[in-house]
Scaffold this motif. Structure first.
Motif, PDB file in Angstrom:
ATOM      1  N   SER A 151       0.805  -1.215   0.000  1.00 28.84           N
ATOM      2  CA  SER A 151       0.000   0.000   0.000  1.00 28.84           C
ATOM      3  C   SER A 151       0.838   1.265   0.000  1.00 28.84           C
ATOM      4  O   SER A 151       1.878   1.343   0.664  1.00 28.84           O
ATOM      5  N   GLY A 152       0.331   2.263  -0.701  1.00 31.31           N
ATOM      6  CA  GLY A 152       0.876   3.610  -0.591  1.00 31.31           C
ATOM      7  C   GLY A 152       0.316   4.318   0.617  1.00 31.31           C
ATOM      8  O   GLY A 152       0.600   5.495   0.849  1.00 31.31           O
ATOM      9  N   GLY A 153      -0.490   3.584   1.403  1.00 34.33           N
ATOM     10  CA  GLY A 153      -1.022   4.089   2.665  1.00 34.33           C
ATOM     11  C   GLY A 153      -0.059   3.810   3.805  1.00 34.33           C
ATOM     12  O   GLY A 153       1.161   3.862   3.619  1.00 34.33           O
ATOM     13  N   PHE A 154      -0.594   3.404   4.947  1.00 38.76           N
ATOM     14  CA  PHE A 154       0.226   3.415   6.150  1.00 38.76           C
ATOM     15  C   PHE A 154       0.265   2.082   6.899  1.00 38.76           C
ATOM     16  O   PHE A 154      -0.722   1.339   6.948  1.00 38.76           O
ATOM     17  N   THR A 155       1.423   1.825   7.493  1.00 39.93           N
ATOM     18  CA  THR A 155       1.645   0.587   8.236  1.00 39.93           C
ATOM     19  C   THR A 155       0.683   0.432   9.402  1.00 39.93           C
ATOM     20  O   THR A 155       0.378  -0.696   9.796  1.00 39.93           O
ATOM     21  N   TYR A 156       0.216   1.552   9.968  1.00 35.22           N
ATOM     22  CA  TYR A 156      -0.725   1.449  11.086  1.00 35.22           C
ATOM     23  C   TYR A 156      -1.906   0.567  10.697  1.00 35.22           C
ATOM     24  O   TYR A 156      -2.384  -0.236  11.513  1.00 35.22           O
ATOM     25  N   GLY A 159      -4.923 -12.587   8.816  1.00 34.88           N
ATOM     26  CA  GLY A 159      -3.953 -13.605   8.461  1.00 34.88           C
ATOM     27  C   GLY A 159      -3.275 -13.404   7.117  1.00 34.88           C
ATOM     28  O   GLY A 159      -2.930 -14.369   6.432  1.00 34.88           O
ATOM     29  N   ILE A 160      -3.080 -12.152   6.739  1.00 31.34           N
ATOM     30  CA  ILE A 160      -2.375 -11.838   5.476  1.00 31.34           C
ATOM     31  C   ILE A 160      -0.895 -12.170   5.661  1.00 31.34           C
ATOM     32  O   ILE A 160      -0.304 -11.883   6.700  1.00 31.34           O
ATOM     33  N   ASP A 161      -0.277 -12.755   4.644  1.00 28.87           N
ATOM     34  CA  ASP A 161       1.094 -13.250   4.783  1.00 28.87           C
ATOM     35  C   ASP A 161       2.148 -12.155   4.786  1.00 28.87           C
ATOM     36  O   ASP A 161       3.074 -12.175   5.599  1.00 28.87           O
ATOM     37  N   PHE A 162       2.035 -11.202   3.861  1.00 28.24           N
ATOM     38  CA  PHE A 162       3.051 -10.154   3.729  1.00 28.24           C
ATOM     39  C   PHE A 162       2.374  -8.794   3.605  1.00 28.24           C
ATOM     40  O   PHE A 162       1.309  -8.677   2.988  1.00 28.24           O
ATOM     41  N   THR A 163       3.016  -7.762   4.166  1.00 29.39           N
ATOM     42  CA  THR A 163       2.517  -6.399   3.982  1.00 29.39           C
ATOM     43  C   THR A 163       3.697  -5.441   3.798  1.00 29.39           C
ATOM     44  O   THR A 163       4.814  -5.705   4.263  1.00 29.39           O
ATOM     45  N   ARG A 164       3.418  -4.346   3.106  1.00 35.98           N
ATOM     46  CA  ARG A 164       4.388  -3.254   3.013  1.00 35.98           C
ATOM     47  C   ARG A 164       3.629  -1.960   2.804  1.00 35.98           C
ATOM     48  O   ARG A 164       2.684  -1.907   2.004  1.00 35.98           O
ATOM     49  N   ALA A 165       4.023  -0.916   3.537  1.00 35.78           N
ATOM     50  CA  ALA A 165       3.342   0.375   3.447  1.00 35.78           C
ATOM     51  C   ALA A 165       4.265   1.458   4.014  1.00 35.78           C
ATOM     52  O   ALA A 165       5.393   1.188   4.434  1.00 35.78           O
ATOM     53  N   ASN A 166       3.773   2.686   4.039  1.00 36.27           N
ATOM     54  CA  ASN A 166       4.527   3.825   4.563  1.00 36.27           C
ATOM     55  C   ASN A 166       4.348   3.959   6.069  1.00 36.27           C
ATOM     56  O   ASN A 166       3.275   3.644   6.603  1.00 36.27           O
ATOM     57  N   THR A 167       5.375   4.467   6.724  1.00 34.65           N
ATOM     58  CA  THR A 167       5.339   4.659   8.171  1.00 34.65           C
ATOM     59  C   THR A 167       5.214   6.148   8.499  1.00 34.65           C
ATOM     60  O   THR A 167       6.057   6.956   8.097  1.00 34.65           O
ATOM     61  N   LEU A 168       4.167   6.504   9.202  1.00 37.21           N
ATOM     62  CA  LEU A 168       3.975   7.875   9.655  1.00 37.21           C
ATOM     63  C   LEU A 168       4.837   8.130  10.900  1.00 37.21           C
ATOM     64  O   LEU A 168       4.867   7.315  11.815  1.00 37.21           O
ATOM     65  N   GLU A 169       5.511   9.261  10.918  1.00 35.78           N
ATOM     66  CA  GLU A 169       6.304   9.617  12.094  1.00 35.78           C
ATOM     67  C   GLU A 169       5.384  10.189  13.172  1.00 35.78           C
ATOM     68  O   GLU A 169       4.544  11.064  12.895  1.00 35.78           O
ATOM     69  N   VAL A 170       5.544   9.675  14.378  1.00 36.72           N
ATOM     70  CA  VAL A 170       4.772  10.134  15.528  1.00 36.72           C
ATOM     71  C   VAL A 170       5.750  10.525  16.634  1.00 36.72           C
ATOM     72  O   VAL A 170       6.621   9.732  16.997  1.00 36.72           O
ATOM     73  N   VAL A 171       5.613  11.733  17.161  1.00 35.60           N
ATOM     74  CA  VAL A 171       6.449  12.214  18.265  1.00 35.60           C
ATOM     75  C   VAL A 171       5.538  12.782  19.346  1.00 35.60           C
ATOM     76  O   VAL A 171       4.682  13.628  19.059  1.00 35.60           O
ATOM     77  N   LYS A 224       1.832  12.829  18.630  1.00 31.61           N
ATOM     78  CA  LYS A 224       1.318  13.669  17.553  1.00 31.61           C
ATOM     79  C   LYS A 224       1.969  13.288  16.220  1.00 31.61           C
ATOM     80  O   LYS A 224       3.148  12.916  16.174  1.00 31.61           O
ATOM     81  N   LEU A 225       1.209  13.405  15.147  1.00 34.86           N
ATOM     82  CA  LEU A 225       1.789  13.222  13.818  1.00 34.86           C
ATOM     83  C   LEU A 225       2.667  14.429  13.499  1.00 34.86           C
ATOM     84  O   LEU A 225       2.272  15.573  13.736  1.00 34.86           O
ATOM     85  N   THR A 226       3.848  14.152  12.967  1.00 32.96           N
ATOM     86  CA  THR A 226       4.786  15.237  12.667  1.00 32.96           C
ATOM     87  C   THR A 226       4.596  15.801  11.258  1.00 32.96           C
ATOM     88  O   THR A 226       5.179  16.843  10.922  1.00 32.96           O
ATOM     89  N   GLY A 227       3.840  15.103  10.442  1.00 34.93           N
ATOM     90  CA  GLY A 227       3.697  15.525   9.052  1.00 34.93           C
ATOM     91  C   GLY A 227       4.772  14.943   8.149  1.00 34.93           C
ATOM     92  O   GLY A 227       4.884  15.330   6.993  1.00 34.93           O
ATOM     93  N   ASN A 228       5.528  13.979   8.690  1.00 33.98           N
ATOM     94  CA  ASN A 228       6.611  13.364   7.929  1.00 33.98           C
ATOM     95  C   ASN A 228       6.381  11.865   7.761  1.00 33.98           C
ATOM     96  O   ASN A 228       5.673  11.235   8.554  1.00 33.98           O
ATOM     97  N   ILE A 229       7.030  11.300   6.741  1.00 31.27           N
ATOM     98  CA  ILE A 229       7.029   9.859   6.497  1.00 31.27           C
ATOM     99  C   ILE A 229       8.432   9.344   6.764  1.00 31.27           C
ATOM    100  O   ILE A 229       9.420   9.964   6.359  1.00 31.27           O
ATOM    101  N   LEU A 230       8.535   8.220   7.445  1.00 34.20           N
ATOM    102  CA  LEU A 230       9.837   7.626   7.734  1.00 34.20           C
ATOM    103  C   LEU A 230      10.205   6.619   6.644  1.00 34.20           C
ATOM    104  O   LEU A 230       9.391   5.769   6.283  1.00 34.20           O
ATOM    105  N   GLY A 231      11.409   6.721   6.133  1.00 34.21           N
ATOM    106  CA  GLY A 231      11.885   5.733   5.161  1.00 34.21           C
ATOM    107  C   GLY A 231      11.389   5.957   3.754  1.00 34.21           C
ATOM    108  O   GLY A 231      10.872   7.021   3.400  1.00 34.21           O
ATOM    109  N   THR A 232      11.545   4.918   2.940  1.00 38.17           N
ATOM    110  CA  THR A 232      11.205   4.969   1.515  1.00 38.17           C
ATOM    111  C   THR A 232       9.695   5.071   1.306  1.00 38.17           C
ATOM    112  O   THR A 232       8.921   4.357   1.952  1.00 38.17           O
TER     113      THR A 232
END
Length: 278
Positions: free
Chosen positions: A166-171, A181-193, A196-204
């Motif tokens: 997904s181009g969405g989020f790991t949450y 029971g999905i075998d594999f997942t990959r998505a974007n990680t939202l930065e939280v500090v 609060k959401l920082t407005g940034n994405i962590l990683g690729t």
């Protein structure tokens, strides 16, 4: 070839028209409102598609011997494919910004805007939002697409692995993985500090290229070829993944994606994939 026809509006009259247009020797009822026409030809595929669309019916021509057992991995998009919502739009709604974010989402999914740019802009608008909004979206607004659970059950019974990319989020992908029971997942990680959401994405950023790469990486891990995979998606960000898979299916998709995919499901649910390959 065989022609699979499925939809709530099928009637005896329509079945007769599909028989004539396809030149099929016979047809078999697979399940309620799903029929397979054997030894059909696709010479009048455009006419068949026009008839089908006029009655909100999905049709697919496949090789006579193709079946679910030919595949070892199914990869699918999350937002508006496996689930019915665009998660980022619903998160934005918690901050009173749904219309602004949804407009960017639409442009990106239609291929009118670079995905990386669009995601960066949308996530930046979430800056300062309490991270509890993610849980509210998951608990209050997220629903699976029709037929999603039936699809997963059939894949599990057939020993076919599943990838939610997904181009969405790991949450959301991680919670869906644990619940279904999905075998594999990959998505974007939202930065939280500090909650609060920082407005940034962590990683690729998981864009179209990364989705295709993830599919191929799963193939390597499973020691299978890309021809043994099915990919399902609805937006421009899915197109490279669809092009990589052995079978590509546009699900309730944008016009550009429908044109690029080999098959389309415009009206039925995700269990329509299983009906096609029965």
């Amino acid at each position: 070839m065989k022609l699979v026809v499925q939809g709530a509006n099928l009637t005896d009259s329509l079945l007769a028209q599909f028989t004539i247009l396809s030149g099929a020797l016979s047809f078999t009822q697979i399940s309620d409102k799903v029929y397979r026409f054997d030894y059909a030809n696709n010479l009048k595929e455009n006419q068949i598609q026009i008839l089908a669309d006029s009655e909100k019916i999905d049709v697919a021509f496949l090789e006579e011997d193709v079946s679910l057992s030919d595949f070892k991995l199914l990869a699918m998009d999350m937002d508006c494919t496996f689930i019915q919502i665009e998660c980022i739009d619903e998160i934005a709604d918690m901050n009173g910004l749904k219309s602004e974010v949804a407009a960017i989402t639409k442009a990106s999914m239609c291929g009118e805007m670079d995905f990386n740019e669009s995601l960066t802009k949308r996530v930046a608008l979430l800056k300062g939002l309490d991270a509890s909004a993610l849980n509210r979206v998951f608990e209050e607004r997220l629903q699976l697409s029709p037929g999603a659970e039936k699809l997963l059950q059939a894949l599990n019974s057939a020993g076919i692995k599943t990838l939610l990319v997904s181009g969405g989020f790991t949450y959301f992908t991680e919670r869906l993985q644990a619940k279904y029971g999905i075998d594999f997942t990959r998505a974007n990680t939202l930065e939280v500090v500090d909650g609060k959401l920082t407005g940034n994405i962590l990683g690729t950023i998981i864009n179209a290229e990364e989705k295709a790469k993830t599919l191929l990486r799963c193939c390597e891990d499973l020691k299978i070829t890309s021809e043994q995979t099915i990919a399902i998606g609805d937006g421009a960000n899915d197109m490279k993944m669809l092009a990589t898979a052995g079978m590509s299916i546009a699900y309730h998709a944008k016009p550009k994606v429908k044109a690029a995919a080999r098959y389309t499901l415009n009206y039925v649910g995700l269990d329509g994939v299983i009906n096609m390959l029965s």
